[in-house]
Every structure is written in C-alpha cells, then in structure tokens.
Design an enzyme around this catalytic site. Structure first.
Site, mmCIF file in Angstrom:
data_model
loop_
_atom_site.group_PDB
_atom_site.id
_atom_site.type_symbol
_atom_site.label_atom_id
_atom_site.label_comp_id
_atom_site.label_asym_id
_atom_site.label_seq_id
_atom_site.Cartn_x
_atom_site.Cartn_y
_atom_site.Cartn_z
ATOM 1 N N ILE A 43 -5.075 0.039 8.278
ATOM 2 C CA ILE A 43 -6.338 0.600 9.540
ATOM 3 C C ILE A 43 -5.713 1.921 9.406
ATOM 4 C CG2 ILE A 43 -7.794 -0.054 10.999
ATOM 5 C CD1 ILE A 43 -7.626 -1.804 9.012
ATOM 6 N N GLU A 44 -6.746 3.194 9.072
ATOM 7 C CA GLU A 44 -5.641 4.894 9.814
ATOM 8 C C GLU A 44 -7.233 4.857 10.475
ATOM 9 O OE1 GLU A 44 -5.873 7.098 5.502
ATOM 10 O OE2 GLU A 44 -4.172 5.561 6.152
ATOM 11 N N CYS A 53 -0.294 0.052 9.625
ATOM 12 C CA CYS A 53 0.085 -0.286 8.757
ATOM 13 C C CYS A 53 -0.197 -2.396 8.370
ATOM 14 C CB CYS A 53 1.437 -0.671 8.265
ATOM 15 S SG CYS A 53 2.523 0.671 8.117
ATOM 16 N N GLU A 55 0.601 -4.627 7.081
ATOM 17 C CA GLU A 55 1.932 -5.637 7.979
ATOM 18 C C GLU A 55 1.662 -5.702 8.865
ATOM 19 O OE1 GLU A 55 2.743 -3.497 5.519
ATOM 20 O OE2 GLU A 55 4.074 -2.768 4.543
ATOM 21 N N CYS A 86 7.325 0.017 5.640
ATOM 22 C CA CYS A 86 8.120 0.776 6.656
ATOM 23 C C CYS A 86 9.512 0.364 8.013
ATOM 24 C CB CYS A 86 6.966 1.906 7.696
ATOM 25 S SG CYS A 86 5.938 1.341 8.381
ATOM 26 N N CYS A 89 7.781 -1.663 10.871
ATOM 27 C CA CYS A 89 6.705 -2.847 10.038
ATOM 28 C C CYS A 89 8.721 -3.929 10.020
ATOM 29 C CB CYS A 89 6.225 -2.767 9.031
ATOM 30 S SG CYS A 89 4.307 -1.935 9.172
HETATM 31 N N1 THU Z 1 0.878 1.626 4.784
HETATM 32 C C1 THU Z 1 1.503 0.574 4.632
HETATM 33 O O1 THU Z 1 0.503 0.129 4.998
HETATM 34 N N2 THU Z 1 2.292 -0.497 4.271
HETATM 35 C C2 THU Z 1 3.453 -0.339 3.853
HETATM 36 O O2 THU Z 1 3.885 -0.700 3.259
HETATM 37 C C3 THU Z 1 3.823 1.103 3.641
HETATM 38 C C4 THU Z 1 2.368 2.524 4.096
HETATM 39 C C5 THU Z 1 0.358 2.533 4.853
HETATM 40 C C6 THU Z 1 0.271 3.253 6.062
HETATM 41 C C7 THU Z 1 -0.370 4.440 5.899
HETATM 42 O O3 THU Z 1 -2.445 3.777 5.635
HETATM 43 C C8 THU Z 1 -0.826 4.199 3.854
HETATM 44 O O4 THU Z 1 0.107 3.194 3.476
HETATM 45 C C9 THU Z 1 0.199 5.881 3.627
HETATM 46 O O5 THU Z 1 0.984 5.653 4.675
#
Ligand code: THU
Length: 275
Positions: A43-44, A53, A55, A86, A89
């Site tokens: 969710i950005e 992220c 996870e 990342c 997470c």
């Molecule tokens: N992102 C994740 O949701 N999980 C990951 O393991 C790597 C990155 C998301 C964060 C962001 O919304 C997008 O991927 C680009 O970084």
C-alpha cells in the site's frame, strides 16, 4: 498447506495492491499455525516513506486478527528472480513471526525458498533489551474462538447459472458438476458407492444479512437467521444434499444442487442414513 496454495493466495492478494507510484504490485500470504491464511499487499503513499510492503501488511493484519504463531509466508511479484523481502520487513517478520519459511515466487512459477534466519542472520530482537514476555491477551482471555477461520475451497460448482437468482424452482432435477481440484482427487476414492452426498459450499454471491427475516416458503412469518436456510447469514455457508449421478476422475455429476456456477466447494461429506 501446500506451497502451491500459499503462492496462489499471495498471487490473488497482489491484485488488491495499491501501487500507483511504483506500478509494482506485490502480494503476500502468511500461514498461521492454526492453518489460517492471512494476506496482504503493498500500500503506497504520495509521501513515499509511508509505503507499507505486502509482507508487513500481511503480518500486521494477522497479529491484529489475534494470530501469534506462523509457519510460512509466500511473496509474489512480477519480477525475476522472485522478490526478496526488504530489510524492514525481515526485521518486522522476525519479531512477529520468528523462524518462518519465506517462499518467494513470481508469475512465471520461479521460486526461491529460504528461512527467515537465513535472510536475517544475527537479528536484533526484544530479548536484547527487555525481559517482558509478549502478552497473548486474546488466548489468555479464552477468546481464541473469535479468531477468523479461513478455508481453501477443494473445488467448485459448474452449471449454466452464473446468477443464483436464475436457478430454476425445479432445481431438484437440475444437473451440475462438482469439479474437484486435482490435488484433492484422491479424496474421492470410493465415492461412487454413495447415492447421495452433502456438499458444503461457500455462497460467494450472498448479500448482507439480518438476524431476523422472512423464511422462504413460510409466507410472512419471521424467523431467526439460524432457523432459516437463507444464503445471507453471518457465515455464508451452505449444506446441500444431492444425488450422485456419475464420477469421472475429479468431476462429479450431481442432481439437485441449487448452487450457482462458480460456487466454491469447501467439503463433501457422506449422508447419514437415518438422521
Ligand atoms: N515491496 C513489497 O511490497 N515487498 C517487497 O518484498 C519488496 C517491495 C513494495 C514496496 C513498494 O510499494 C514497491 O514494492 C516498490 O518498492
């Protein structure tokens, strides 16, 4: 729980990501010790550091739902090699989920499986600075039964009626197929010996419910929802007794199901002769 099913749940969760900035949707599915699956997606935010992220979205939902013990997490994105969680997470998963298996997948069916300690050696945990045991209030209060329960359908109903309202009144003669997923086919062993079977299904099209309402077939008389078979109820579960007409491998032909095309089947059970 099959790795495949957890990856499928993560793939499905990815569809509900909110990723207008990166256009990189990620889905995650966390398997609890109880066998429930809790999903999340990234969710950005226009303020990029606020992004969560997939996870972390999954593990935070799960903890809030009352789950405390986890086995695995599947993560799916459209990249090769598959996405690794990342650092943030990894840290959050270590605290809330501990020694779990991390299944990383993509849309091409590539996968990498590692344990969290492999991805986060020498973790920093609360044990380094606090002796306070983590509280487990929900279970301590014997309220564990309130936890949501998640099921994985074993198959689905196939017929010509996409909309439950189209199902004819004389559905007792209606033939439908029950398509069981290949991984559950062995569970049909000797089902041909049964004349009738009970289908337990999830009424995915059911609307919102009220606890009291008119009972179908009883005019204007009002009954409690637990005294009706109405589809709209707190848990939209149906139990339908049908005649078993034929079995071909993983596909059953049945007579008398008032279930719409695509209804997920949760279980099949034999009919007790005298009850
Ligand atoms: N992102 C994740 O949701 N999980 C990951 O393991 C790597 C990155 C998301 C964060 C962001 O919304 C997008 O991927 C680009 O970084």
């Amino acid at each position: 729980m099959l790795t495949e099913n957890l990856l499928a749940a993560a793939r499905a969760a990815r569809i509900r990501a909110y990723a207008p900035y990166s256009r990189f949707p990620v889905g995650a599915a966390l398997l609890t010790d109880e066998g429930a699956v809790v999903t999340g997606a990234n969710i950005e935010n226009a303020s990029p550091g606020m992004t969560v992220c997939a996870e972390r979205a999954a593990v935070m939902s799960a903890v809030h739902a009352g789950y405390r013990r986890f086995k695995k997490i599947a993560i799916v994105a459209d990249c090769s090699p598959p996405p690794a969680p990342c650092g943030a997470c990894r840290q959050v998963l270590w605290e809330l989920a501990g020694h779990i298996e991390i299944i990383m997948g993509n849309l091409e069916d590539e996968r990498i499986i590692k344990s969290l300690p492999e991805l986060l050696p020498q973790p920093f945990g609360a044990d380094r600075w606090s002796d306070n045991p983590v509280s487990d209030a929900l279970f301590e209060a014997e309220e564990g039964w309130r936890l949501p329960v998640s099921f994985h359908p074993v198959g689905y109903v196939a017929n010509d009626f996409n909309d439950p309202d189209q199902i004819p009144k004389n559905y007792k003669d209606l033939l439908s197929r029950i398509v069981i997923a290949p991984e559950f086919e062995e569970g049909l062993y000797r089902i041909e010996e049964e004349e009738r079977i009970n289908i337990i299904s999830y009424l995915h099209r059911a609307g919102s419910y009220t606890l009291k309402g008119k009972r179908p077939g009883r005019g204007n008389q009002v009954y409690g929802v637990f005294v009706c078979r109405a589809p709209s109820r707190p848990n939209a579960i149906a139990q339908t007794t049908v005649d078993l007409v034929e079995r071909k491998k993983n596909i059953l032909t049945v007579r008398g199901a008032d279930l719409a095309h695509g209804t997920p089947v949760l279980d099949l059970k034999t009919v007790m002769p005298d009850r």
